[in-house]
Enzyme design. Structure first.
Site, short mmCIF file in Angstrom:
data_model
loop_
_atom_site.label_atom_id
_atom_site.label_comp_id
_atom_site.label_asym_id
_atom_site.label_seq_id
_atom_site.Cartn_x
_atom_site.Cartn_y
_atom_site.Cartn_z
N ASN A 84 0.19 5.87 -0.27
CA ASN A 84 -0.47 6.78 -0.29
C ASN A 84 0.07 8.24 -0.19
OD1 ASN A 84 -2.31 8.97 1.47
ND2 ASN A 84 -3.62 7.95 -0.15
N HIS B 192 0.89 -1.27 0.00
CA HIS B 192 -0.02 0.02 -0.11
C HIS B 192 0.82 1.30 -0.01
CE1 HIS B 192 -1.47 3.28 2.62
NE2 HIS B 192 -2.64 3.08 1.81
#
Length: 309
Positions: A114, A112
């Protein structure tokens, strides 16, 4: 550099393009593209739009998404003002790139990343901005070499911005990506930061660019090492079981998911992070001495991975 939201948007769009191009090269399958826009009659009263890129049933990636969004609204949602009550009631402009990749091979970890930028606005007052972001790794089968590499690259990304940044953001990541109801971490961590607004726009933006630019160097070498390892039904079954933890965290604890849903965001783009196949079992325990037990014993606990190497 003065306060320039437009420069942030330009960078985020270029980051998305670079990441998608490299992932397509690795997989051989193209990402589907879904460009969306908020209209004047939007039921949530939001403006803006986004560009969601999704890959499914590829050779390397069973499912993955790399999404850009730029959304405006009249009122910040509760998840954005929980720690800063003085911002309640302000309008906002939020933009970011968010990705989650679920490889097919259980020996390749889920990842992940971000990076995001938010501005709180109110008529007659100066805008208040902050950056946030990070990246973290969720292996199903542990390899110390991979963990060392990932954390060392995270440390390299933050090194120009002070000697204490990596230790702080690593600890923040360990604390954030923790399933309190399970009493266990989601994976082996990485770095995480939020509410970054000091010492000023230029340095905060530079730090966020560095995090985004180091994603591919952190993750691609791990994929290349593990993508050809042989696996069977046992490994796939354990992968599906551990993916359940990913779903639980995203739906119960993740602030980004809550922000998107509370602000009336686009559900398909918000939930693109969900894995394609998941299993739950009642009170399952790994066999003593197994590779699955090693994940729990040796990897799902805080370790100074960058220093160990």
């Amino acid at each position: 550099m003065k306060f320039e939201p437009g420069e942030v948007k330009t960078y985020l769009l270029s980051l998305q393009e670079r990441i998608v191009a490299e992932l397509e090269r690795l997989d051989g399958l193209h990402f589907a593209r879904d460009v969306w826009q908020r209209g004047p009659d939007d039921p949530a009263g939001l403006g803006g739009g986004g560009d969601t890129r999704v890959i499914e049933q590829g050779e390397l990636f069973e499912r993955g998404g790399v999404a850009f969004s730029h959304v405006t609204g009249d009122r910040l949602p509760p998840s954005a003002t929980a720690a800063r009550q003085e911002l309640a009631g302000r309008g906002f402009e939020a933009m970011g790139v968010s990705l989650v990749l679920h490889p097919r091979n259980p020996y390749c970890p889920t990842v992940h990343m971000n990076v995001r930028f938010l501005v709180a606005t109110q008529e007659g007052k100066d805008p208040i901005f902050w950056f946030g972001g990070g990246m973290d790794l969720t292996p199903y089968y542990g390899f110390e070499k991979d963990c060392h590499h990932f954390h060392q690259t995270c440390r390299t990304a933050l090194a120009p911005f002070g000697p204490d940044r990596h230790a702080r953001y690593k600890r923040w990541c360990d604390e954030y990506f923790f399933l309190k109801h399970r009493g266990e971490p989601r994976g082996i961590g990485g770095i995480f930061y939020d509410d970054l607004h000091e010492p000023g726009f230029a340095e905060c933006f530079a730090l966020t660019r560095s995090v985004g630019d180091h994603f591919l160097p952190a993750y691609v070498p791990i994929l290349q090492r593990r993508r050809s390892l042989a696996f069977g039904e046992r490994e796939r079954d354990f992968q599906a079981y551990r993916r359940g933890r990913y779903v639980e965290f995203n739906l119960v604890w993740d602030r980004g998911t809550l922000f998107g849903l509370q602000s009336g965001g686009r559900t398909e783009s918000i939930l693109m992070s969900m894995p394609p196949t998941v299993k739950w079992r009642y009170d399952w325990k790994p066999l003593t001495g197994s590779e699955e037990e090693s994940l729990y014993r040796d990897f799902l606990r805080p370790r100074d991975w960058a220093d160990e190497a």
